[in-house]
Design a protein around this motif. Structure first.
Motif, PDB file in Angstrom:
ATOM      1  N   ALA A 120     -18.777  46.215  -1.258  1.00  0.00           N
ATOM      2  CA  ALA A 120     -17.489  45.564  -1.532  1.00  0.00           C
ATOM      3  C   ALA A 120     -17.690  44.364  -2.461  1.00  0.00           C
ATOM      4  O   ALA A 120     -16.910  44.151  -3.397  1.00  0.00           O
ATOM      5  N   ASP A 141     -18.366  45.788  -5.951  1.00  0.00           N
ATOM      6  CA  ASP A 141     -17.123  46.328  -6.518  1.00  0.00           C
ATOM      7  C   ASP A 141     -16.187  45.198  -6.936  1.00  0.00           C
ATOM      8  O   ASP A 141     -15.582  45.240  -8.010  1.00  0.00           O
ATOM      9  N   MET A 142     -16.068  44.188  -6.069  1.00  0.00           N
ATOM     10  CA  MET A 142     -15.200  43.050  -6.370  1.00  0.00           C
ATOM     11  C   MET A 142     -15.656  42.357  -7.650  1.00  0.00           C
ATOM     12  O   MET A 142     -14.867  42.111  -8.556  1.00  0.00           O
ATOM     13  N   ARG A 143     -16.927  42.063  -7.734  1.00  0.00           N
ATOM     14  CA  ARG A 143     -17.452  41.353  -8.906  1.00  0.00           C
ATOM     15  C   ARG A 143     -17.273  42.179 -10.180  1.00  0.00           C
ATOM     16  O   ARG A 143     -16.856  41.658 -11.211  1.00  0.00           O
ATOM     17  N   ARG A 149     -15.024  44.525 -10.795  1.00  0.00           N
ATOM     18  CA  ARG A 149     -13.611  44.619 -11.161  1.00  0.00           C
ATOM     19  C   ARG A 149     -13.065  43.280 -11.646  1.00  0.00           C
ATOM     20  O   ARG A 149     -12.233  43.241 -12.559  1.00  0.00           O
ATOM     21  N   LEU A 150     -13.521  42.175 -11.056  1.00  0.00           N
ATOM     22  CA  LEU A 150     -13.120  40.852 -11.560  1.00  0.00           C
ATOM     23  C   LEU A 150     -13.631  40.646 -12.983  1.00  0.00           C
ATOM     24  O   LEU A 150     -12.891  40.178 -13.855  1.00  0.00           O
ATOM     25  N   PHE A 201      -8.556  35.697  -7.659  1.00  0.00           N
ATOM     26  CA  PHE A 201      -9.632  35.262  -6.769  1.00  0.00           C
ATOM     27  C   PHE A 201      -9.268  33.983  -6.008  1.00  0.00           C
ATOM     28  O   PHE A 201      -9.053  34.022  -4.803  1.00  0.00           O
TER      29      PHE A 201
END
Length: 178
Positions: A17, A20-22, A24-25, A125
């Motif tokens: 997660a 994926d977060m990093r 997509r950011l 964020f």
């Protein structure tokens, strides 16, 4: 941890997660910067130069700030020079050194892109975190960065202090006394 030293299911979910977060950011920020005719790599070099005294840094200092290898930095600087965003200058007092300086066009570009960048970071964020989560994320980030610095330089040879804010958190406002 699992008995074999691997990640348990919860740890795997966390790591995936986070990745994926990093990713997509970073992609959202890249799209926003592209709309201002900059790349993420451009912006990564423009920011420290904008903040530097005289809007210039020795190439070696810039490389350390962005943590890039020489080849990547050199190629990116060349591309940005061709677009008029940066200029190379001889380093005063060191015939072998080079100063990378932000041009007027580079300054205008970073100033034009900054509001969109900040808006994207805030919207996707920062605004999603509570004040306690912000403090937790800061603590976790500093701990991980300190470990990375120690791994690179060896135990006891580095203390990560790059973005650590040593000031105490703001105190709650005292109510007026009667």
């Amino acid at each position: 941890m699992t008995g074999d030293g691997g990640l348990d299911e919860r740890e795997q979910r966390l790591w995936r997660a986070f990745g994926d977060m990093r990713q997509r950011l970073d992609a959202a920020i890249e799209r926003r910067l592209n709309s201002a005719d900059l790349s993420g790599a451009d912006f990564q070099l423009l920011l420290p130069l904008m903040e530097a005294p005289g809007r210039g840094l020795r190439a070696r200092e810039l490389r350390l700030k962005v943590d890039w290898d020489r080849s990547r930095l050199s190629h990116q600087i060349r591309r940005m020079e061709q677009r008029g965003l940066l200029a190379r200058e001889d380093c005063p007092g060191d015939a072998r050194g080079t100063v990378i300086r932000l041009t007027a066009d580079g300054l205008a570009a970073v100033r034009a892109a900054a509001p969109g960048y900040v808006d994207t970071v805030r919207r996707l964020f920062v605004d999603l975190l509570t004040p306690d989560e912000v403090e937790m994320m800061l603590a976790v980030s500093h701990r991980v960065l300190a470990r990375l610095a120690e791994e690179e330089l060896g135990p006891g040879r580095s203390v990560y202090v790059g973005t650590v804010d040593h000031s105490p958190p703001p105190a709650a406002e005292a109510s007026p006394s009667a």
